[in-house]
Design a protein around this motif. Structure first.
Motif, short mmCIF file in Angstrom:
data_model
loop_
_atom_site.label_atom_id
_atom_site.label_comp_id
_atom_site.label_asym_id
_atom_site.label_seq_id
_atom_site.Cartn_x
_atom_site.Cartn_y
_atom_site.Cartn_z
N ILE A 231 -5.48 0.96 -1.55
CA ILE A 231 -5.59 0.27 -0.27
C ILE A 231 -6.73 0.93 0.49
O ILE A 231 -6.68 2.12 0.81
N VAL A 232 -7.77 0.14 0.75
CA VAL A 232 -9.03 0.69 1.28
C VAL A 232 -9.26 0.21 2.70
O VAL A 232 -9.32 -0.99 2.97
N SER A 233 -9.40 1.17 3.62
CA SER A 233 -9.72 0.88 5.01
C SER A 233 -11.06 1.49 5.38
O SER A 233 -11.46 2.52 4.82
N VAL A 234 -11.75 0.85 6.31
CA VAL A 234 -13.00 1.37 6.86
C VAL A 234 -12.85 1.44 8.37
O VAL A 234 -12.52 0.44 9.02
N HIS A 235 -13.07 2.62 8.92
CA HIS A 235 -12.91 2.84 10.36
C HIS A 235 -11.54 2.36 10.84
O HIS A 235 -11.39 1.70 11.86
N ASN A 236 -10.53 2.66 10.03
CA ASN A 236 -9.13 2.35 10.32
C ASN A 236 -8.83 0.86 10.39
O ASN A 236 -7.88 0.43 11.02
N GLU A 237 -9.63 0.06 9.71
CA GLU A 237 -9.35 -1.37 9.54
C GLU A 237 -9.19 -1.64 8.06
O GLU A 237 -10.09 -1.38 7.27
N CYS A 238 -8.01 -2.16 7.69
CA CYS A 238 -7.72 -2.40 6.28
C CYS A 238 -8.61 -3.52 5.75
O CYS A 238 -8.61 -4.64 6.27
N LYS A 239 -9.39 -3.21 4.70
CA LYS A 239 -10.39 -4.15 4.20
C LYS A 239 -10.03 -4.75 2.85
O LYS A 239 -10.28 -5.93 2.60
N GLU A 240 -9.49 -3.94 1.95
CA GLU A 240 -9.30 -4.42 0.58
C GLU A 240 -8.04 -3.87 -0.06
O GLU A 240 -7.62 -2.74 0.23
N LEU A 241 -7.47 -4.69 -0.92
CA LEU A 241 -6.38 -4.27 -1.79
C LEU A 241 -6.90 -4.36 -3.22
O LEU A 241 -7.30 -5.43 -3.68
N LEU A 242 -6.95 -3.22 -3.90
CA LEU A 242 -7.48 -3.16 -5.26
C LEU A 242 -6.35 -2.79 -6.23
O LEU A 242 -5.63 -1.82 -5.99
N LEU A 243 -6.22 -3.57 -7.29
CA LEU A 243 -5.20 -3.30 -8.30
C LEU A 243 -5.89 -3.02 -9.64
O LEU A 243 -6.81 -3.74 -10.03
N VAL A 244 -5.43 -1.98 -10.33
CA VAL A 244 -5.90 -1.67 -11.67
C VAL A 244 -4.83 -2.13 -12.66
O VAL A 244 -3.67 -1.71 -12.56
N LEU A 245 -5.22 -3.01 -13.59
CA LEU A 245 -4.29 -3.55 -14.57
C LEU A 245 -4.71 -3.09 -15.96
O LEU A 245 -5.90 -2.98 -16.26
N LEU A 255 -0.40 5.11 -6.25
CA LEU A 255 -0.74 4.47 -4.98
C LEU A 255 -1.72 5.35 -4.23
O LEU A 255 -1.43 6.51 -3.94
N VAL A 256 -2.89 4.80 -3.91
CA VAL A 256 -3.95 5.57 -3.24
C VAL A 256 -4.31 4.87 -1.94
O VAL A 256 -4.67 3.68 -1.94
N CYS A 257 -4.21 5.60 -0.84
CA CYS A 257 -4.54 5.08 0.49
C CYS A 257 -5.83 5.73 0.97
O CYS A 257 -5.88 6.96 1.10
N VAL A 258 -6.84 4.92 1.24
CA VAL A 258 -8.17 5.43 1.57
C VAL A 258 -8.58 4.90 2.94
O VAL A 258 -8.49 3.70 3.21
N ASN A 259 -9.04 5.80 3.79
CA ASN A 259 -9.63 5.41 5.07
C ASN A 259 -10.85 6.29 5.30
O ASN A 259 -10.73 7.47 5.63
N ASP A 260 -12.04 5.71 5.05
CA ASP A 260 -13.27 6.49 5.09
C ASP A 260 -13.12 7.69 4.14
O ASP A 260 -12.87 7.50 2.97
N GLY A 261 -13.21 8.90 4.66
CA GLY A 261 -13.13 10.06 3.79
C GLY A 261 -11.73 10.58 3.55
O GLY A 261 -11.52 11.49 2.73
#
Length: 402
Positions: A231-245, A255-261
């Motif tokens: 789950i990828v956020s930029v500047h605390n705004e959720c931008k993308e949901l990425l799934l690895v299959l 489960l990986v939660c990313v917000n900038d660094g």
């Protein structure tokens, strides 16, 4: 594009497109609609994809395509998810984007593949069914120095003829024929659920980009072969949901939660959530970032950082001691009060403005601000919430870190 149009773009690309449209009639050889599209595209690229904006001569599609494209920051993150060749079965390593679009994601991912493998013939394939986007891709990738193959065709057709690939990437279109947004997996184009058996047969690993509005739990259940959720956020705004299959079963979901660094990784518990009440008068309060909120891994956050959640529905955490590196905002608690008038007067003495947040609380921000007679802003942060015992509390805080 003629020379007059090219010169016009270069001369006016810093200016307001709407004003240029009003003033731009009668410019002779200048193709004004094309020029305005390129100026608007460059201005969007300067904000979202600075590497592209720095390359003169790139061509940009209409506004909607530019707004829908990935940012450079999120594209770099996806590139970091490409596996090492030693972890996959296929040789040589091959990367295919079946939904190329403008090609921002493909460019940064393929660039990493080419850099890592140094192949004389690039193992990267861009697939897009709209011919005008393929033409842009050929032009832009050449200027950007990217060695790759561009194919115009549908994802299903190319996939059916494919031998095998190390990694396949898909970013299904999330708008219907009328331009309305869609979120369900089965409503996206291409339909990943229909293609899934063929995808698993043709690739060692699939990276799927979905709307952040989608319920990731349901997506994992529907697909059944997900090993990682990002789950990828930029500047605390959720931008993308990425799934690895991947075809091979995984012992646990990553489960990986990313917000900038800031990155928080866990294997989420699938059991029932036990409500836990926190202390009433803590020293520090923590608000998780947007990716954590989307992930819903609140028990994991509490266990990892040894902090307490105020209640199961507040998603606010507290501790007696300062926690460093928390993935979100940190505050020092100066006072905790009920909504009793006397207690409020004491707790808010000298405060005439504050930033207000309500979580699991019966009043809106506007309603609470009116009741407290406080202006917006300043360096005081008020968090209004309901505790696990049902009592309402107001936490008076100041930011611990900028």
């Amino acid at each position: 594009m003629n020379e007059a149009t090219r010169a016009y773009i270069q001369r006016h690309r810093e200016e307001d497109v709407r004003q240029l449209a009003l003033k731009g009639k009668g410019k002779g050889e200048v193709d004004l609609p094309l020029a305005l599209q390129q100026i608007a595209g460059w201005q969007t690229a300067r904000r979202k994809v600075p590497t592209w904006a720095a390359c003169d001569g790139l061509l940009y599609p209409p506004h909607l395509n530019m707004e829908q494209c990935s940012s450079e920051q999120t594209a770099h993150y996806k590139a970091s998810l490409l596996p090492s060749p030693s972890n996959l079965h296929t040789s040589p390593f091959t990367f295919i984007d079946l939904t190329g679009g403008l090609g921002v994601d493909f460019y940064f991912m393929a660039h990493e593949v080419n850099k890592a493998h140094g192949a004389h013939k690039s193992p990267c394939l861009y697939v897009e069914q709209q011919e005008h986007l393929c033409e842009l891709a050929r032009h832009n990738f050449a200027l950007l120095g990217l060695d790759c193959t561009v194919v115009c065709g549908s994802a299903a057709d190319v996939l059916s003829k494919l031998d095998h690939a190390s990694v396949i990437y898909l970013d299904p279109a999330r708008r219907d024929l009328h331009g309305a947004r869609t979120y369900a997996l089965e409503d996206c184009t291409p339909n990943v659920l229909e293609l899934l058996p063929l995808l698993l047969a043709k690739a060692d690993r699939i990276l799927l980009k979905l709307s952040p509005m989608l319920d990731w739990h349901k997506a994992v259940d529907d697909l059944g072969c997900v090993s990682e959720v990002h789950i990828v956020s930029v500047h605390n705004e959720c931008k993308e949901l990425l799934l690895v299959l991947q075809q091979e079963p995984s012992d646990s979901l990553r489960l990986v939660c990313v917000n900038d660094g800031a990155v928080f990784e866990t294997s989420p518990s699938m059991g029932p959530i036990e409500e836990k009440g926190g202390p009433v008068d803590p020293s520090y309060l923590y608000e998780p970032n947007a990716s954590i909120m989307k992930a819903g891994c609140f028990d994991e956050i509490a266990d990892f950082y040894h902090i307490s959640e105020l209640s199961a529905n507040s998603h606010l955490f507290v501790s007696a001691h300062e926690i460093t590196g928390f993935p979100g905002r940190s505050f020092r608690v100066e006072a905790v009060t009920t909504l009793n008038k006397h207690e409020l007067k004491t707790a808010l003495q000298g405060i005439d403005r504050a930033n207000i947040t309500v979580r699991n609380f019966p009043m809106s921000v506007e309603g609470l601000r009116k009741r407290l007679r406080l202006k917006d802003g300043g360096d005081v942060f008020l968090f209004a919430t309901t505790m696990s015992n049902g009592e309402h509390r107001l936490f008076v805080c100041r930011k611990e870190k900028v």
